[in-house]
Design an enzyme around this catalytic site. Structure first.
Site, PDB file in Angstrom:
ATOM      1  N   VAL A 113       0.988  -1.314  -0.002  1.00  0.00           N
ATOM      2  CA  VAL A 113      -0.175   0.138   0.094  1.00  0.00           C
ATOM      3  C   VAL A 113       1.112   0.882   0.023  1.00  0.00           C
ATOM      4  CG1 VAL A 113      -1.708   1.256   1.792  1.00  0.00           C
ATOM      5  CG2 VAL A 113      -1.783  -1.447   1.201  1.00  0.00           C
ATOM      6  N   CYS A 114       0.570   1.872  -0.596  1.00  0.00           N
ATOM      7  CA  CYS A 114       1.919   2.950  -0.940  1.00  0.00           C
ATOM      8  C   CYS A 114       1.187   3.974   0.525  1.00  0.00           C
ATOM      9  CB  CYS A 114       0.479   3.629  -2.113  1.00  0.00           C
ATOM     10  SG  CYS A 114       2.135   6.063  -2.465  1.00  0.00           S
ATOM     11  N   VAL A 115       2.059   4.674   1.091  1.00  0.00           N
ATOM     12  CA  VAL A 115       2.486   4.952   2.572  1.00  0.00           C
ATOM     13  C   VAL A 115       1.969   6.952   1.947  1.00  0.00           C
ATOM     14  CG1 VAL A 115       4.996   6.746   1.944  1.00  0.00           C
ATOM     15  CG2 VAL A 115       4.017   5.891   4.144  1.00  0.00           C
TER      16      VAL A 115
END
Length: 130
Positions: free
Chosen positions: A77-79
């Site tokens: 998941v993209c931070v």
């Protein structure tokens, strides 16, 4: 063949998540490899453990978690997108002083470097959603 997948749309709002999931299942069923699944933009909502769809509906985050457990998939998941949308793991919970975390089993939070690496390491990078 080795694939990486990018999911840009959230579950239940667009067909991209369902299509990406079925593509992943077909890819693995066909004897191919998935290097990484990267969830970006609203796609990060696929990684919440707090989704509670009706019993007669599919549970999209749970599907991804099961697939990851069965096939040792790397679900990232993209931070930055996660922070904007309230998806938090233990490290982000501590860093931002939040009182809870909500990332689903099998998912992890990391940066865009993981997306770049996924594109480099795979034979094909397939994106689902805008």
């Amino acid at each position: 063949m080795k694939f990486s997948i990018v999911v840009n749309e959230g579950p239940y709002t667009h067909q991209a998540s369902d299509t990406a999931y079925h593509f992943a299942c077909a890819t693995l069923g066909g004897g191919h490899e998935i290097y990484r699944v990267f969830f970006y933009h609203d796609g990060v909502h696929n990684g919440t453990r707090l989704a509670s769809p009706p019993q007669d509906d599919r549970h999209i985050p749970e599907r991804w978690s099961r697939l990851a457990a069965e096939h040792n998939l790397d679900l990232v998941v993209c931070v930055a997108a996660a922070q904007r949308r309230g998806i938090v793991d233990a490290a982000e919970q501590k860093r931002h002083g939040k009182d809870a975390r909500n990332i689903a089993p099998g998912f992890r939070i990391s940066g865009l470097g993981q997306l770049i690496e996924a594109g480099i390491r795979a034979d094909r990078l397939i994106a689902f959603g805008d």
